[in-house]
Scaffold this motif. Structure first.
Motif, PDB file in Angstrom:
ATOM      1  N   TRP A 157      12.213 -39.706 -83.871  1.00 46.25           N
ATOM      2  CA  TRP A 157      11.287 -40.315 -82.900  1.00 46.25           C
ATOM      3  C   TRP A 157      11.982 -40.548 -81.553  1.00 46.25           C
ATOM      4  O   TRP A 157      11.440 -40.214 -80.496  1.00 46.25           O
ATOM      5  CB  TRP A 157      10.744 -41.629 -83.476  1.00 46.25           C
ATOM      6  CG  TRP A 157       9.950 -42.438 -82.511  1.00 46.25           C
ATOM      7  CD1 TRP A 157       8.841 -42.029 -81.812  1.00 46.25           C
ATOM      8  CD2 TRP A 157      10.202 -43.783 -82.111  1.00 46.25           C
ATOM      9  NE1 TRP A 157       8.392 -43.047 -81.011  1.00 46.25           N
ATOM     10  CE2 TRP A 157       9.198 -44.137 -81.179  1.00 46.25           C
ATOM     11  CE3 TRP A 157      11.169 -44.727 -82.461  1.00 46.25           C
ATOM     12  CZ2 TRP A 157       9.149 -45.394 -80.583  1.00 46.25           C
ATOM     13  CZ3 TRP A 157      11.109 -45.989 -81.874  1.00 46.25           C
ATOM     14  CH2 TRP A 157      10.108 -46.305 -80.947  1.00 46.25           C
ATOM     15  N   ARG A 158      13.206 -41.107 -81.595  1.00 47.54           N
ATOM     16  CA  ARG A 158      13.893 -41.384 -80.325  1.00 47.54           C
ATOM     17  C   ARG A 158      14.265 -40.088 -79.605  1.00 47.54           C
ATOM     18  O   ARG A 158      14.177 -40.014 -78.375  1.00 47.54           O
ATOM     19  CB  ARG A 158      15.155 -42.238 -80.554  1.00 47.54           C
ATOM     20  CG  ARG A 158      14.904 -43.612 -81.107  1.00 47.54           C
ATOM     21  CD  ARG A 158      13.863 -44.420 -80.384  1.00 47.54           C
ATOM     22  NE  ARG A 158      14.308 -45.030 -79.144  1.00 47.54           N
ATOM     23  CZ  ARG A 158      13.636 -45.974 -78.479  1.00 47.54           C
ATOM     24  NH1 ARG A 158      12.461 -46.408 -78.939  1.00 47.54           N
ATOM     25  NH2 ARG A 158      14.093 -46.464 -77.349  1.00 47.54           N
ATOM     26  N   ARG A 170      11.146 -38.749 -78.016  1.00 43.79           N
ATOM     27  CA  ARG A 170      10.833 -39.537 -76.803  1.00 43.79           C
ATOM     28  C   ARG A 170      11.720 -39.147 -75.630  1.00 43.79           C
ATOM     29  O   ARG A 170      11.336 -39.265 -74.479  1.00 43.79           O
ATOM     30  CB  ARG A 170      11.025 -41.035 -77.078  1.00 43.79           C
ATOM     31  CG  ARG A 170       9.788 -41.718 -77.609  1.00 43.79           C
ATOM     32  CD  ARG A 170      10.089 -43.163 -77.890  1.00 43.79           C
ATOM     33  NE  ARG A 170      10.283 -43.946 -76.680  1.00 43.79           N
ATOM     34  CZ  ARG A 170       9.367 -44.752 -76.158  1.00 43.79           C
ATOM     35  NH1 ARG A 170       8.184 -44.861 -76.717  1.00 43.79           N
ATOM     36  NH2 ARG A 170       9.621 -45.450 -75.076  1.00 43.79           N
ATOM     37  N   ALA A 227       3.771 -42.097 -85.217  1.00 48.01           N
ATOM     38  CA  ALA A 227       4.264 -41.815 -83.855  1.00 48.01           C
ATOM     39  C   ALA A 227       4.697 -40.352 -83.738  1.00 48.01           C
ATOM     40  O   ALA A 227       4.426 -39.684 -82.734  1.00 48.01           O
ATOM     41  CB  ALA A 227       5.422 -42.752 -83.519  1.00 48.01           C
ATOM     42  N   LEU A 272       7.616 -48.752 -80.781  1.00 47.21           N
ATOM     43  CA  LEU A 272       7.122 -47.985 -81.926  1.00 47.21           C
ATOM     44  C   LEU A 272       5.648 -48.309 -82.185  1.00 47.21           C
ATOM     45  O   LEU A 272       4.825 -47.404 -82.404  1.00 47.21           O
ATOM     46  CB  LEU A 272       7.969 -48.296 -83.163  1.00 47.21           C
ATOM     47  CG  LEU A 272       7.492 -47.648 -84.458  1.00 47.21           C
ATOM     48  CD1 LEU A 272       7.441 -46.125 -84.330  1.00 47.21           C
ATOM     49  CD2 LEU A 272       8.404 -48.044 -85.618  1.00 47.21           C
ATOM     50  N   LEU A 305       6.466 -44.845 -87.855  1.00 47.80           N
ATOM     51  CA  LEU A 305       7.283 -43.723 -87.344  1.00 47.80           C
ATOM     52  C   LEU A 305       6.580 -42.395 -87.624  1.00 47.80           C
ATOM     53  O   LEU A 305       6.531 -41.509 -86.750  1.00 47.80           O
ATOM     54  CB  LEU A 305       8.674 -43.735 -87.995  1.00 47.80           C
ATOM     55  CG  LEU A 305       9.648 -44.791 -87.453  1.00 47.80           C
ATOM     56  CD1 LEU A 305      10.838 -44.971 -88.390  1.00 47.80           C
ATOM     57  CD2 LEU A 305      10.132 -44.415 -86.052  1.00 47.80           C
ATOM     58  N   ASP A 330       3.654 -46.520 -79.620  1.00 47.06           N
ATOM     59  CA  ASP A 330       3.644 -45.061 -79.815  1.00 47.06           C
ATOM     60  C   ASP A 330       2.814 -44.665 -81.031  1.00 47.06           C
ATOM     61  O   ASP A 330       2.243 -43.579 -81.079  1.00 47.06           O
ATOM     62  CB  ASP A 330       5.078 -44.551 -80.023  1.00 47.06           C
ATOM     63  CG  ASP A 330       5.587 -43.788 -78.817  1.00 47.06           C
ATOM     64  OD1 ASP A 330       5.041 -44.030 -77.730  1.00 47.06           O
ATOM     65  OD2 ASP A 330       6.502 -42.958 -78.974  1.00 47.06           O
ATOM     66  N   SER A 348      13.661 -42.431 -87.444  1.00 46.71           N
ATOM     67  CA  SER A 348      13.983 -43.120 -86.179  1.00 46.71           C
ATOM     68  C   SER A 348      14.706 -42.184 -85.221  1.00 46.71           C
ATOM     69  O   SER A 348      14.413 -42.154 -84.019  1.00 46.71           O
ATOM     70  CB  SER A 348      14.868 -44.350 -86.431  1.00 46.71           C
ATOM     71  OG  SER A 348      14.190 -45.282 -87.224  1.00 46.71           O
TER      72      SER A 348
END
Ligand code: GLY
Length: 410
Positions: free
Chosen positions: A16-17, A20, A177, A75, A174, A78, A13
């Motif tokens: 991924w964030r 982004r 993504a 999510l 995740l 993505d 997480s």
């Protein structure tokens, strides 16, 4: 480049964030999504999971739950999953379900004896004081909501805002993504943190050394990074001396053609909490033991016996279901049950670990805190509470956001 050590729900997480947000990131884990996240039931139940002695944890959980609907929807998008691929569970309020099986149908805490009811009333009063919406129900009202509940259930507490998610769908989304974003996921075991040995950054973490692949495959000897985020759950202790300990949880997955429950049901039976989490596909997850046995992940007859015995007290029909899977995972417990999120005290090293029973719930908040959001909540998670407070320059970690205030948190 920022290196995330650990590919469980928290590490993925965070990666991924950050990606982004335009950051260059890499993840390293010998087997992503296979540890505690793989075992977890996925309850997003800050209200019913936390006792009134743990108000800071409750605040974190409520804040993270608020983030889950948009986190799940973004999510799914993505990862290329169509949103709402799963129908709402039968009998549910039709609450939204995204591609990661996020459901917000509430949690029902049930009580048997007079003592249990008194404890529920106390909890309801505490929740009311905090302004959390909970409804006190009679036994009959509980059974109207969940007809398969035992006749001996005398009352309950409905936390209508609580939710749950399928952690396996989340971690695979995740990973998808991250792949779509071009984020490398290096399948290798970190053997130690690399430290600068001379100059002004002496002692700072500057990357990781990797163990040779067990099967002899090609693995780089090391990865250098501008900063390292340690999200390795229970393995954070051996890599950086972080105060986390393994708390074993054994969990069962049962299966039926017709779902037995439409929402998450919890109760305390024989002094131990037990919960049943229904999935959209007919699976019912029953968990979980809490055992302090070190790095032991054996599934035991005694553990399964206790789970089934206690689950049957709540919902007698569970004994008719097919056993689909049994598994054990290790929760990373901390001395105060709060996670360790933020600068570690060693330059270049940031922590995102120690989530104990709340890794799935707290994943969206963890990623946000590391990007400088919600400084008051970040202060509750500051690793500085477990070590002497250095001077203003003493905290290292990643310069995620100079406005985060995280340097002052110690
Ligand atoms: N959050 C549920 C558990 O850790 O068992």
């Amino acid at each position: 480049m920022e290196l995330i050590v650990g590919g469980g729900i928290v590490g993925l997480s965070v990666a991924w964030r950050l990606s982004r947000a335009g950051r260059a990131v890499t993840v390293v884990d010998p087997a992503p999504a296979s540890g505690a996240s793989h075992a977890a039931a996925g309850m997003l139940a800050p209200v019913s999971e936390v006792s009134y002695t743990e108000e800071p944890l409750l605040r974190l959980g409520v804040a993270s739950l608020r983030r889950w609907p948009s986190f799940a929807a973004e999510l799914a998008a993505d990862a290329g999953l169509p949103p709402g691929v799963l129908a709402p569970s039968p009998g549910s309020s039709g609450a939204p379900s995204y591609g990661v099986d996020f459901r917000a149908d509430g949690t029902l805490d049930v009580a048997f004896g007079a003592d249990d009811l008194a404890a529920l009333d106390e909890l309801a009063a505490f929740m009311g004081k905090l302004g959390l919406p909970v409804e006190r129900l009679t036994g009959r009202e509980c059974r109207r909501l969940e007809p398969m509940l035992a006749p001996s259930v005398r009352g309950g507490l409905l936390a209508p805002g609580d939710a749950w998610v399928d952690p396996r769908r989340v971690t695979s989304a995740l990973l998808a993504a991250l792949e779509r974003r071009g984020v490398p996921v290096v399948r290798a075991r970190v053997s130690r943190l690399l430290r600068a040995s001379e100059g002004p950054g002496d002692g700072a973490v500057v990357g990781v050394e990797l163990a040779a692949a067990a099967g002899g495959g090609a693995v780089p000897a090391e990865i250098q990074a501008d900063g390292v985020v340690l999200a390795a759950g229970v393995w954070s202790a051996e890599l950086a001396g972080v105060p986390v300990r393994p708390v074993k949880g054994q969990i069962m997955r049962l299966r039926s053609a017709e779902p037995l429950l439409s929402r998450c049901v919890r109760g305390v039976v024989h002094g131990a909490p037990v919960y049943l989490v229904p999935r959209g596909d007919g699976e019912l997850v029953v968990g979980a033991t809490q055992e302090e046995l070190g790095f032991d992940t054996r599934v035991t007859a005694g553990g399964l016996y206790e789970l089934l015995r206690d689950a049957r007290e709540l919902v007698p029909g569970v004994t008719e279901l097919e056993v689909a899977e049994v598994v054990a995972g290790l929760r990373p417990g901390t001395p105060d049950n709060l996670p360790l999120i933020g600068p570690s005290g060693t330059p270049g090293l940031t922590l995102a670990t120690g989530h104990h029973r709340g890794g799935v719930l707290l994943a969206p908040l963890t990623a946000a805190l590391l990007q400088g959001e919600e400084p008051e909540l970040a202060a509750l998670c500051s690793p500085a509470r477990h070590h002497p407070v250095p001077g203003p320059q003493g905290f290292g970690g990643l310069p995620y956001d100079k406005t985060s205030g995280s340097e002052e948190m110690g």
